[in-house]
Design a protein around this motif. Structure first.
Motif, PDB file in Angstrom:
ATOM      1  N   LYS A   1       1.321  -1.257  -0.254  1.00 27.33           N
ATOM      2  CA  LYS A   1      -0.308   0.315   0.081  1.00 27.33           C
ATOM      3  C   LYS A   1       0.270   1.518  -0.288  1.00 27.33           C
ATOM      4  O   LYS A   1       0.471   2.486  -1.167  1.00 27.33           O
ATOM      5  CB  LYS A   1      -1.035   0.119   1.453  1.00 27.33           C
ATOM      6  CG  LYS A   1      -1.528   1.271   1.644  1.00 27.33           C
ATOM      7  CD  LYS A   1      -2.222   0.506   2.315  1.00 27.33           C
ATOM      8  CE  LYS A   1      -3.497   2.395   2.983  1.00 27.33           C
ATOM      9  NZ  LYS A   1      -4.675   2.355   3.909  1.00 27.33           N
ATOM     10  N   MET A   2       2.158   1.538   1.009  1.00 30.73           N
ATOM     11  CA  MET A   2       3.077   2.251   0.971  1.00 30.73           C
ATOM     12  C   MET A   2       3.505   2.867  -1.079  1.00 30.73           C
ATOM     13  O   MET A   2       3.708   3.529  -1.593  1.00 30.73           O
ATOM     14  CB  MET A   2       3.921   2.432   1.830  1.00 30.73           C
ATOM     15  CG  MET A   2       5.252   3.091   2.137  1.00 30.73           C
ATOM     16  SD  MET A   2       5.853   2.848   2.854  1.00 30.73           S
ATOM     17  CE  MET A   2       5.463   2.551   4.635  1.00 30.73           C
ATOM     18  N   ILE A   3       3.953   1.394  -1.394  1.00 29.12           N
ATOM     19  CA  ILE A   3       4.318   1.777  -2.039  1.00 29.12           C
ATOM     20  C   ILE A   3       3.883   1.930  -3.836  1.00 29.12           C
ATOM     21  O   ILE A   3       3.771   3.172  -4.336  1.00 29.12           O
ATOM     22  CB  ILE A   3       5.130   0.562  -2.757  1.00 29.12           C
ATOM     23  CG1 ILE A   3       6.496  -0.267  -1.738  1.00 29.12           C
ATOM     24  CG2 ILE A   3       5.684   0.501  -4.637  1.00 29.12           C
ATOM     25  CD1 ILE A   3       6.824  -1.482  -2.731  1.00 29.12           C
ATOM     26  N   PHE A   4       2.401   1.184  -3.542  1.00 29.11           N
ATOM     27  CA  PHE A   4       1.391   2.106  -4.392  1.00 29.11           C
ATOM     28  C   PHE A   4       1.695   3.531  -4.649  1.00 29.11           C
ATOM     29  O   PHE A   4       1.331   4.721  -5.051  1.00 29.11           O
ATOM     30  CB  PHE A   4      -0.156   1.276  -4.056  1.00 29.11           C
ATOM     31  CG  PHE A   4       0.454  -0.427  -4.641  1.00 29.11           C
ATOM     32  CD1 PHE A   4       1.034  -0.098  -5.487  1.00 29.11           C
ATOM     33  CD2 PHE A   4      -0.704  -1.155  -4.056  1.00 29.11           C
ATOM     34  CE1 PHE A   4       2.159  -1.669  -5.830  1.00 29.11           C
ATOM     35  CE2 PHE A   4      -0.307  -2.326  -4.107  1.00 29.11           C
ATOM     36  CZ  PHE A   4       0.179  -2.615  -4.917  1.00 29.11           C
ATOM     37  N   ARG A   5       1.026   3.641  -2.933  1.00 27.99           N
ATOM     38  CA  ARG A   5       1.137   5.230  -2.833  1.00 27.99           C
ATOM     39  C   ARG A   5       2.214   6.204  -3.166  1.00 27.99           C
ATOM     40  O   ARG A   5       1.920   7.195  -4.144  1.00 27.99           O
ATOM     41  CB  ARG A   5       1.055   5.633  -1.652  1.00 27.99           C
ATOM     42  CG  ARG A   5       0.493   7.434  -1.145  1.00 27.99           C
ATOM     43  CD  ARG A   5      -0.579   7.538   0.635  1.00 27.99           C
ATOM     44  NE  ARG A   5       1.047   7.512   1.312  1.00 27.99           N
ATOM     45  CZ  ARG A   5       1.061   5.435   2.428  1.00 27.99           C
ATOM     46  NH1 ARG A   5       0.154   5.249   2.561  1.00 27.99           N
ATOM     47  NH2 ARG A   5       1.582   5.996   2.958  1.00 27.99           N
ATOM     48  N   MET A   6       3.444   5.779  -2.854  1.00 25.94           N
ATOM     49  CA  MET A   6       4.597   6.081  -2.630  1.00 25.94           C
ATOM     50  C   MET A   6       4.746   6.658  -4.712  1.00 25.94           C
ATOM     51  O   MET A   6       5.027   7.221  -5.552  1.00 25.94           O
ATOM     52  CB  MET A   6       5.911   5.942  -3.112  1.00 25.94           C
ATOM     53  CG  MET A   6       6.281   6.008  -1.386  1.00 25.94           C
ATOM     54  SD  MET A   6       7.697   4.393  -0.936  1.00 25.94           S
ATOM     55  CE  MET A   6       8.939   4.947  -1.980  1.00 25.94           C
TER      56      MET A   6
ATOM     57  N   PHE B   1      12.378   0.523  -9.701  1.00 26.54           N
ATOM     58  CA  PHE B   1      11.899  -1.330 -10.249  1.00 26.54           C
ATOM     59  C   PHE B   1      10.394  -0.575  -9.429  1.00 26.54           C
ATOM     60  O   PHE B   1       9.918  -1.907 -10.143  1.00 26.54           O
ATOM     61  CB  PHE B   1      12.388  -2.603  -9.517  1.00 26.54           C
ATOM     62  CG  PHE B   1      13.562  -2.314  -9.565  1.00 26.54           C
ATOM     63  CD1 PHE B   1      14.532  -2.499 -11.121  1.00 26.54           C
ATOM     64  CD2 PHE B   1      14.603  -2.114  -8.714  1.00 26.54           C
ATOM     65  CE1 PHE B   1      15.698  -2.938 -10.976  1.00 26.54           C
ATOM     66  CE2 PHE B   1      16.188  -2.124  -9.069  1.00 26.54           C
ATOM     67  CZ  PHE B   1      16.984  -2.476 -10.435  1.00 26.54           C
ATOM     68  N   ILE B   2       9.832   0.061  -8.872  1.00 28.27           N
ATOM     69  CA  ILE B   2       8.672   0.336  -8.017  1.00 28.27           C
ATOM     70  C   ILE B   2       7.664   1.059  -9.196  1.00 28.27           C
ATOM     71  O   ILE B   2       6.979   1.272  -8.454  1.00 28.27           O
ATOM     72  CB  ILE B   2       8.672  -0.199  -7.228  1.00 28.27           C
ATOM     73  CG1 ILE B   2       9.796   1.594  -6.545  1.00 28.27           C
ATOM     74  CG2 ILE B   2       9.254  -0.536  -5.978  1.00 28.27           C
ATOM     75  CD1 ILE B   2       9.306   2.194  -4.724  1.00 28.27           C
TER      76      ILE B   2
ATOM     77  N   LEU C   1       5.961  -4.047 -13.689  1.00 28.50           N
ATOM     78  CA  LEU C   1       6.886  -3.499 -12.179  1.00 28.50           C
ATOM     79  C   LEU C   1       6.611  -4.759 -10.895  1.00 28.50           C
ATOM     80  O   LEU C   1       6.284  -5.656 -11.261  1.00 28.50           O
ATOM     81  CB  LEU C   1       6.169  -1.876 -11.516  1.00 28.50           C
ATOM     82  CG  LEU C   1       6.242  -0.415 -12.794  1.00 28.50           C
ATOM     83  CD1 LEU C   1       5.762   0.367 -12.068  1.00 28.50           C
ATOM     84  CD2 LEU C   1       7.880   0.083 -13.121  1.00 28.50           C
ATOM     85  N   ALA C   2       7.555  -3.766 -10.292  1.00 28.72           N
ATOM     86  CA  ALA C   2       7.503  -4.955  -8.411  1.00 28.72           C
ATOM     87  C   ALA C   2       6.284  -4.044  -7.596  1.00 28.72           C
ATOM     88  O   ALA C   2       6.697  -2.552  -7.072  1.00 28.72           O
ATOM     89  CB  ALA C   2       8.915  -5.056  -7.963  1.00 28.72           C
ATOM     90  N   PRO C   3       6.296  -4.453  -6.154  1.00 31.02           N
ATOM     91  CA  PRO C   3       5.950  -5.613  -6.003  1.00 31.02           C
ATOM     92  C   PRO C   3       4.459  -6.205  -7.019  1.00 31.02           C
ATOM     93  O   PRO C   3       4.723  -7.331  -6.729  1.00 31.02           O
ATOM     94  CB  PRO C   3       4.988  -5.384  -4.950  1.00 31.02           C
ATOM     95  CG  PRO C   3       4.681  -4.328  -4.849  1.00 31.02           C
ATOM     96  CD  PRO C   3       4.785  -3.232  -6.146  1.00 31.02           C
TER      97      PRO C   3
END
Length: 314
Positions: free
Chosen positions: A39-44, A100-101, A128-130
């Motif tokens: 969730k944090m990665i998607f927000r970033m 990569f994200i 992309l990851a994840p």
């Protein structure tokens, strides 16, 4: 994190535009006790792209670029062309950065390459990851490249990658060589992340001088690394066996870049393998500075990169 240190003596050796940008760096990190969730990665990712969209649209408008969706080898991407595109002098295959994200095939690097070289740029929209760890992106770039190569076999083919995109480019080329897939005429690796294990002097001494901390960058890259050994050739191409088959390579970096050591270490490997190579280290520059449209140091760097490609047009 405290504000990135930057004093008068350092300011004296970079452009006014660069000094203004560096003075705004505040540094950003997350301690290990704060978990990095999807969730944090998607927000970033969304916050990053919200800012990039405006810059990308401005580059497109300023340079009258056309951007069209394409699909090669089952992998999506974009064809980016200038109004005065030179369709018979080669193509550029671009692999975007973004740790990569994040990032998309409509990245600044691809847009600026099309605007400044006037060559068609085919930019890969890898997974992309994840959502997917390695080697998914490598497989997608290989398929995209192979399908394009079959279509443009009679023209020069170049590749460019920025940061994480450079990692993917170099790793994919090592894999493709093993399958006897023809190499591109030359490649440009902008601020390449060729070793994402955390090893290297600059990963330490520039760890908190760069725009983003080494520590956080490596934590985010772990989503791409997955269960793989970060010292393996598929993940960190700096550890791959490089021979004279590797394409002529030009790399860029800056004295604040956490990946500076990668350029120096990989240059030694290229020299030992008798691979034509070149690099530029820009005073005071940070990781990814090369994609700033109007930054003097970035413009000079890109011009040197495009000139390198021209040397290998046949």
């Amino acid at each position: 994190m405290p504000k990135v240190k930057f004093n008068t003596n350092q300011r004296n050796t970079v452009s006014k535009a660069a000094a203004k940008m560096i003075e705004k760096f505040t540094g950003f990190d997350l301690p290990n006790f704060i978990p990095i969730t999807n969730k944090m990665i998607f927000r970033m990712r969304q916050q990053f792209q919200d800012g990039e969209d405006k810059i990308e649209e401005q580059i497109i408008a300023d340079n009258k670029l056309s951007v069209k969706p394409v699909n090669f080898g089952g992998t999506n991407g974009l064809l980016i062309e200038a109004a005065d595109v030179k369709r018979d002098q080669g193509i550029i295959i671009n692999v975007h950065g973004g740790g990569f994200i994040m990032g998309t095939s409509r990245d600044r690097n691809g847009l600026l390459a099309a605007a400044e070289t006037h060559l068609p740029v085919y930019s890969v929209e890898y997974t992309l990851a994840p959502e997917a760890a390695a080697p998914t992106a490598l497989n997608e770039v290989e398929k995209f490249y192979s399908a394009l190569g079959a279509q443009f076999y009679n023209q020069p083919i170049y590749m460019t990658g920025s940061s994480a995109g450079s990692t993917i480019v170099a790793s994919a080329l090592v894999r493709m060589h093993k399958k006897a897939i023809p190499m591109p005429n030359a490649i440009i690796l902008f601020c390449p992340a060729l070793d994402i294990s955390g090893d290297g002097d600059s990963a330490v001494f520039n760890g908190h001088r760069d725009a983003l901390s080494t520590h956080l960058s490596l934590r985010l890259a772990q989503r791409y690394i997955g269960e793989h050994n970060p010292h393996s050739a598929d993940i960190s191409p700096l550890y791959a066996e490089i021979g004279p088959w590797f394409p002529p390579t030009f790399m860029t970096t800056g004295t604040r870049d956490m990946m500076l050591s990668n350029v120096l270490r990989f240059t030694e490997k290229l020299k030992q393998a008798n691979v034509p190579n070149g690099y530029i280290i820009k005073e005071g520059m940070w990781h990814g500075f090369n994609w700033e449209p109007k930054l003097p140091e970035a413009i000079e760097t890109r011009n040197e990169a495009w000139a390198f490609l021209q040397k290998y047009s046949k």
